[in-house]
Design a protein around this motif. Structure first.
Motif, mmCIF file in Angstrom:
data_model
loop_
_atom_site.group_PDB
_atom_site.id
_atom_site.type_symbol
_atom_site.label_atom_id
_atom_site.label_comp_id
_atom_site.label_asym_id
_atom_site.label_seq_id
_atom_site.Cartn_x
_atom_site.Cartn_y
_atom_site.Cartn_z
ATOM 1 N N HIS A 86 -20.732 60.594 -63.157
ATOM 2 C CA HIS A 86 -22.129 60.977 -63.051
ATOM 3 C C HIS A 86 -23.068 59.903 -63.580
ATOM 4 O O HIS A 86 -24.279 59.985 -63.382
ATOM 5 N N GLU A 87 -22.531 58.899 -64.250
ATOM 6 C CA GLU A 87 -23.377 57.788 -64.694
ATOM 7 C C GLU A 87 -23.739 56.861 -63.545
ATOM 8 O O GLU A 87 -24.692 56.110 -63.622
ATOM 9 N N ASP A 88 -22.923 56.906 -62.486
ATOM 10 C CA ASP A 88 -22.962 55.795 -61.538
ATOM 11 C C ASP A 88 -23.171 56.208 -60.084
ATOM 12 O O ASP A 88 -23.934 55.580 -59.362
ATOM 13 N N ASP A 89 -22.521 57.277 -59.642
ATOM 14 C CA ASP A 89 -22.352 57.509 -58.213
ATOM 15 C C ASP A 89 -23.658 57.644 -57.441
ATOM 16 O O ASP A 89 -23.886 56.949 -56.453
ATOM 17 N N GLU A 90 -24.530 58.551 -57.847
ATOM 18 C CA GLU A 90 -25.732 58.789 -57.065
ATOM 19 C C GLU A 90 -26.816 57.742 -57.306
ATOM 20 O O GLU A 90 -27.841 57.751 -56.621
ATOM 21 N N ARG A 91 -26.611 56.837 -58.238
ATOM 22 C CA ARG A 91 -27.556 55.748 -58.460
ATOM 23 C C ARG A 91 -27.231 54.531 -57.606
ATOM 24 O O ARG A 91 -27.897 53.495 -57.696
ATOM 25 N N ARG A 92 -26.216 54.651 -56.781
ATOM 26 C CA ARG A 92 -25.777 53.516 -55.974
ATOM 27 C C ARG A 92 -26.817 53.118 -54.927
ATOM 28 O O ARG A 92 -27.699 53.882 -54.571
ATOM 29 N N ARG A 93 -26.681 51.894 -54.430
ATOM 30 C CA ARG A 93 -27.433 51.415 -53.276
ATOM 31 C C ARG A 93 -26.427 51.118 -52.183
ATOM 32 O O ARG A 93 -25.258 50.846 -52.458
ATOM 33 N N ASP A 94 -26.857 51.172 -50.948
ATOM 34 C CA ASP A 94 -25.936 50.950 -49.836
ATOM 35 C C ASP A 94 -25.727 49.455 -49.614
ATOM 36 O O ASP A 94 -26.100 48.894 -48.589
ATOM 37 N N ASN A 95 -25.137 48.825 -50.609
ATOM 38 C CA ASN A 95 -24.893 47.375 -50.494
ATOM 39 C C ASN A 95 -23.497 47.010 -50.991
ATOM 40 O O ASN A 95 -23.284 45.942 -51.559
ATOM 41 N N GLY A 96 -22.560 47.909 -50.778
ATOM 42 C CA GLY A 96 -21.184 47.613 -51.150
ATOM 43 C C GLY A 96 -20.892 47.896 -52.609
ATOM 44 O O GLY A 96 -21.727 48.418 -53.350
ATOM 45 N N LEU A 97 -19.687 47.537 -53.015
ATOM 46 C CA LEU A 97 -19.249 47.760 -54.390
ATOM 47 C C LEU A 97 -19.598 46.574 -55.263
ATOM 48 O O LEU A 97 -19.490 45.422 -54.850
ATOM 49 N N GLU A 98 -19.993 46.867 -56.488
ATOM 50 C CA GLU A 98 -20.281 45.808 -57.435
ATOM 51 C C GLU A 98 -18.985 45.341 -58.096
ATOM 52 O O GLU A 98 -17.980 46.045 -58.087
ATOM 53 N N GLU A 99 -19.006 44.154 -58.648
ATOM 54 C CA GLU A 99 -17.872 43.678 -59.439
ATOM 55 C C GLU A 99 -17.892 44.372 -60.798
ATOM 56 O O GLU A 99 -18.960 44.676 -61.317
ATOM 57 N N PRO A 100 -16.736 44.637 -61.419
ATOM 58 C CA PRO A 100 -15.374 44.322 -60.974
ATOM 59 C C PRO A 100 -14.712 45.418 -60.124
ATOM 60 O O PRO A 100 -13.555 45.322 -59.785
ATOM 61 N N LEU A 101 -15.499 46.464 -59.773
ATOM 62 C CA LEU A 101 -14.919 47.535 -58.980
ATOM 63 C C LEU A 101 -14.487 47.036 -57.605
ATOM 64 O O LEU A 101 -13.453 47.454 -57.077
ATOM 65 N N ALA A 102 -15.255 46.122 -57.026
ATOM 66 C CA ALA A 102 -14.897 45.575 -55.719
ATOM 67 C C ALA A 102 -13.554 44.855 -55.777
ATOM 68 O O ALA A 102 -12.713 44.985 -54.876
ATOM 69 N N SER A 103 -13.327 44.110 -56.851
ATOM 70 C CA SER A 103 -12.054 43.405 -57.002
ATOM 71 C C SER A 103 -10.896 44.385 -57.161
ATOM 72 O O SER A 103 -9.788 44.150 -56.657
ATOM 73 N N ALA A 104 -11.159 45.499 -57.850
ATOM 74 C CA ALA A 104 -10.121 46.512 -58.008
ATOM 75 C C ALA A 104 -9.761 47.117 -56.656
ATOM 76 O O ALA A 104 -8.580 47.257 -56.313
ATOM 77 N N PHE A 105 -10.751 47.449 -55.853
ATOM 78 C CA PHE A 105 -10.487 48.036 -54.543
ATOM 79 C C PHE A 105 -9.732 47.073 -53.638
ATOM 80 O O PHE A 105 -8.916 47.490 -52.810
ATOM 81 N N ALA A 106 -9.987 45.798 -53.797
ATOM 82 C CA ALA A 106 -9.315 44.802 -52.954
ATOM 83 C C ALA A 106 -7.815 44.763 -53.220
ATOM 84 O O ALA A 106 -7.053 44.249 -52.397
ATOM 85 N N ARG A 107 -7.377 45.307 -54.351
ATOM 86 C CA ARG A 107 -5.964 45.283 -54.704
ATOM 87 C C ARG A 107 -5.204 46.498 -54.168
ATOM 88 O O ARG A 107 -3.982 46.553 -54.277
#
Length: 329
Positions: A86-107
């Motif tokens: 709840h700290e993060d999800d609905e505050r997102r922007r439609d511009n992909g995942l930020e680091e380091p979460l993007a790097s985690a998903f790539a694995r």
């Protein structure tokens, strides 16, 4: 079916958490998958918690959890579960995942299943995993989700969706339904039902069932439709009329229908059809009865009628359902 079994290591479920994780969502994945065992008592799953960066992770409660595994745990995952934050999800922007979460998903391995609980669907959408696909999230977050991800086919009226490799669920409790659905898909009804009994939760709620959205609380009534529902469940094999049900409660058909909808959220006919489908499912999962007998016991009259209703409700034939969900002979 899961690839775990005799001579094979347990299927690895990696729970990818972020700051603000909901403790219930984290715990339920461990409780359910961790409780699935083979007939010989061997664990069918290994469950590990990981984060984009190992260390202390804040929850949405007044405590933190220490996560020992970093994103490297995703390398060998067969299933990845993303709980809400709840700290993060609905505050997102439609511009992909930020680091380091993007790097985690790539694995995450290409063949691994990826599932979200509640607003974890925002993360899957940001990663591009839901584009053009059907998904769900908590009904309170549906408007924001549609604003951010218009190319996702959001269905905020269901408990969970199963797109094969990518799955989503609505709120915290529907995360339980989704985990049991995956266990059921991997190892059959017997294993999933044993996990449900141990956890004291319903063994199965269909993904297409509506979320429990706020509705006005009906005024208390002196009569109830509970006795009629119990009688109907005991007589699914026969034709059940609205007049019979109303008479059992000493009500007119009109009053009974109104009270029934207040108490169940649906009409008597829709409720009865759902109970017949659920009874047929149990018979297909737990017995070797021929489809014709299942149809008769569930009140459909003929195998052709059962196939028609079953396909309309679940999108598969009774035979295909039995082949997928019935446990080992």
């Amino acid at each position: 079916m899961s690839q775990s079994g005799p001579g094979r290591p347990p299927h690895l479920v990696a729970v990818l958490v972020r700051h603000g994780v909901l403790p219930m969502e984290l715990g339920l994945v461990h409780q359910l998958f961790g409780g699935a065992v083979s007939a010989g008592g061997s664990p069918l799953y290994e469950v590990v918690t990981c984060a984009p960066e190992a260390g202390a992770i804040r929850t949405d409660a007044d405590f933190t959890v220490t996560v020992e595994h970093g994103p490297e745990a995703l390398d060998r995952a067969g299933t990845v579960v993303v709980p809400a934050s709840h700290e993060d999800d609905e505050r997102r922007r439609d511009n992909g995942l930020e680091e380091p979460l993007a790097s985690a998903f790539a694995r995450i391995p290409p063949a691994a299943r990826v599932a979200s609980i509640c607003t974890g669907a925002f993360v899957l959408a940001a990663a591009g995993l839901l584009t053009g696909a059907r998904a769900t999230t908590h009904w309170k977050s549906a408007r924001r989700f549609r604003e951010l991800y218009p190319r996702v086919e959001l269905d905020a009226d269901v408990l969970y969706t199963d797109g094969g490799r990518i799955l989503t669920s609505a709120g915290e409790a529907s995360g339980i339904d989704l985990c049991l659905h995956l266990i059921r898909r991997d190892h059959g009804a017997a294993v999933a039902n044993a996990v449900a009994r141990r956890t004291v939760v319903p063994p199965h709620r269909d993904g297409g069932q509506a979320q429990f959205i706020d509705r006005p609380v009906p005024r208390p009534q002196t009569s109830s439709t509970g006795a009629a529902r119990a009688w109907a469940l005991a007589n699914l094999h026969r034709t059940v009329s609205l007049g019979e049900l109303a008479a059992l409660e000493s009500m007119s058909r009109r009053t009974f229908t109104r009270r029934f909808r207040e108490e169940t959220g649906t009409s008597p006919g829709q409720w009865l059809a759902r109970q017949r489908i659920e009874h047929a499912r149990r018979l297909l999962e737990e017995s070797g009865l021929p489809v014709e007998r299942v149809a008769a016991d569930a009140g459909f009259g003929s195998a052709a009628s059962l196939r028609q209703h079953f396909h309309a409700a679940l999108g598969v034939s009774p035979t295909a359902y039995r082949r997928t969900f019935r446990g080992p002979e």
